[in-house]
Design an enzyme around this catalytic site. Structure first.
Site, PDB file in Angstrom:
ATOM      1  N   GLY A 140      43.382  33.449  40.916  1.00 49.88           N
ATOM      2  CA  GLY A 140      44.927  33.295  40.799  1.00 49.88           C
ATOM      3  C   GLY A 140      45.365  34.026  42.459  1.00 49.88           C
ATOM      4  O   GLY A 140      43.830  34.166  42.558  1.00 49.88           O
ATOM      5  N   ASP A 251      33.470  43.036  35.265  1.00 49.28           N
ATOM      6  CA  ASP A 251      33.037  42.850  36.452  1.00 49.28           C
ATOM      7  C   ASP A 251      32.914  43.879  37.787  1.00 49.28           C
ATOM      8  O   ASP A 251      33.399  43.955  38.809  1.00 49.28           O
ATOM      9  CB  ASP A 251      33.709  41.614  36.625  1.00 49.28           C
ATOM     10  CG  ASP A 251      33.649  40.489  38.090  1.00 49.28           C
ATOM     11  OD1 ASP A 251      32.196  40.934  38.250  1.00 49.28           O
ATOM     12  OD2 ASP A 251      34.358  40.024  38.175  1.00 49.28           O
TER      13      ASP A 251
END
Length: 395
Positions: A140, A251
């Site tokens: 986003g 990540d």
């Protein structure tokens, strides 16, 4: 002016047989395609009335079938659907009263859809007023925002779900909010609030970090050993808290580490738990699905093995530490993303020496061991080994 009703359809005629319209009832606020009526049934042959047998022969009378005038239906011009403004009462595509059908467009969602433009104007999401755009990622867009009541500054991540993967994206966003809020540590970005608007816009309000990413701070140049020690030990503290809460980040990379310069030195904040794995929820991540960034990905993660745990984060922090000390990545990235993942999945060697010191190189070699069973078991052990080695190198 409404056209007169069409002639009765022929028996067995399917009004959708020759139409490309879907075979389900359209929603009230969408335009319905008008189907041209079928040709009227063939008229019956003329009938002749004969006189009864034995009577005189009057003139033969022929009855002609009634003439049905053809009905012309004006075709609907083909055009793209027009956007619906936030304060629209009637749909610009078909004139349907949106409020009458309970289809009022939420103004927050409409403004958020426009906020991806460079010349965005402030807009409201939930209790927050987004004022400027900070950045964009795979999950986003992040904005600098203020709470509507208190005026407190924060960062708001907004995800506008649409398309075929909207369900997956929405669930992933909810997962990030849940996992990130479960990890509480000074070196993890604090989560304040989470909400949904109109079932199509999701937002996550979090601590605003006035700083820059570690990738920007690095700038392709090697950092001094003392600074690397201070930064990496804070990252390890944040990861240790996440692992204690049953969360694997998966990540870890310089782009997901924020650094704020203060008088006492660098303050680190770990961000973006978008693809984190919950170790307490069995089956959260299915085997065969590869997630992460190839440059920092552990081999078992690249192979999409089930049961990836905190040792994958140990591998990533080892690669990141090597990059901070040298100013470059330890492995050459070539080919497509898929080829890079394959190369990482078949990795057979640890990172090469940095040249800083033998103790540092040994700590990094153990942390980046391709075989997870022979790797440094947890980030706390790695932090202790690396801290001693870097402290001695900086002395």
């Amino acid at each position: 002016v409404d056209a007169p009703p069409p002639a009765p359809a022929a028996p067995g005629w399917d009004p959708l047989a020759d139409s490309d319209a879907p075979r389900r009832s359209p929603r009230p606020h969408h335009r319905t395609r008008v189907q041209e009526p079928p040709p009227p049934p063939a008229p019956p042959p003329p009938t002749t009335t004969a006189p009864p047998e034995g009577e005189g022969a009057p003139a033969t009378r022929t009855t002609a079938p009634p003439v049905v005038p053809p009905v012309e239906v004006a075709p609907i011009p083909s055009r793209a659907p027009q956007p619906v403004s936030a304060d629209a009462r009637f749909c610009p595509n078909d004139g349907v009263d949106l409020r009458a059908h309970g289809s009022t467009v939420d103004p927050h969602a409409a403004r958020a859809a426009q906020a991806t433009q460079p010349d965005m104007k402030p807009f409201a999401v939930g209790q927050y007023r987004c004022e400027s755009r900070l950045g964009e990622g795979g999950m986003g867009v992040v904005y600098r925002a203020r709470h509507a009541d208190t005026g407190a500054e924060c960062a708001v991540k907004v995800l506008l779900v649409r398309g075929r993967t909207e369900g997956q994206m929405a669930e992933r966003f909810r997962k990030e909010a849940r996992l990130a809020s479960s990890v509480r540590h000074p070196n993890c970005v604090a989560i304040y609030d989470y909400g949904e608007v109109a079932g199509q816009l999701f937002y996550l309000a979090m601590e605003l970090v006035d700083g820059r990413s570690l990738d920007e701070a690095l700038g392709g140049r090697a950092m001094p050993a003392a600074r690397v020690e201070a930064i990496v030990l804070q990252v390890c503290a944040a990861l240790d808290a996440a692992h204690a809460a049953g969360v694997v980040h998966r990540d870890l990379k310089p782009q997901n580490v924020m650094v704020r310069a203060e008088a006492r030195g660098d303050v680190v904040k770990l961000v973006d738990f978008g693809i984190a794995r919950d170790l307490n929820a069995g089956g959260t991540t299915l085997a065969g699905v590869v997630v992460g960034t190839p440059a920092y990905m552990a081999p078992e993660q690249a192979r999409a093995e089930a049961g990836v745990d905190g040792r994958a984060d140990v591998f990533s922090v080892g690669v990141m530490t090597w990059e901070l000390l040298t100013g470059r990545l330890p492995y050459e990235l070539v080919g497509t993303a898929i080829q890079q993942v394959v190369a990482r999945a078949t990795l057979r060697e640890s990172v090469p020496p940095t040249g800083v010191s033998r103790a540092v190189d040994e700590a990094l070699a153990r942390a980046t061991e391709p075989d997870a069973t022979r790797r440094t078991p947890d980030v706390r052990t790695f932090a202790a080994e690396l801290g001693r080695a870097l402290h001695a190198a900086a002395a």
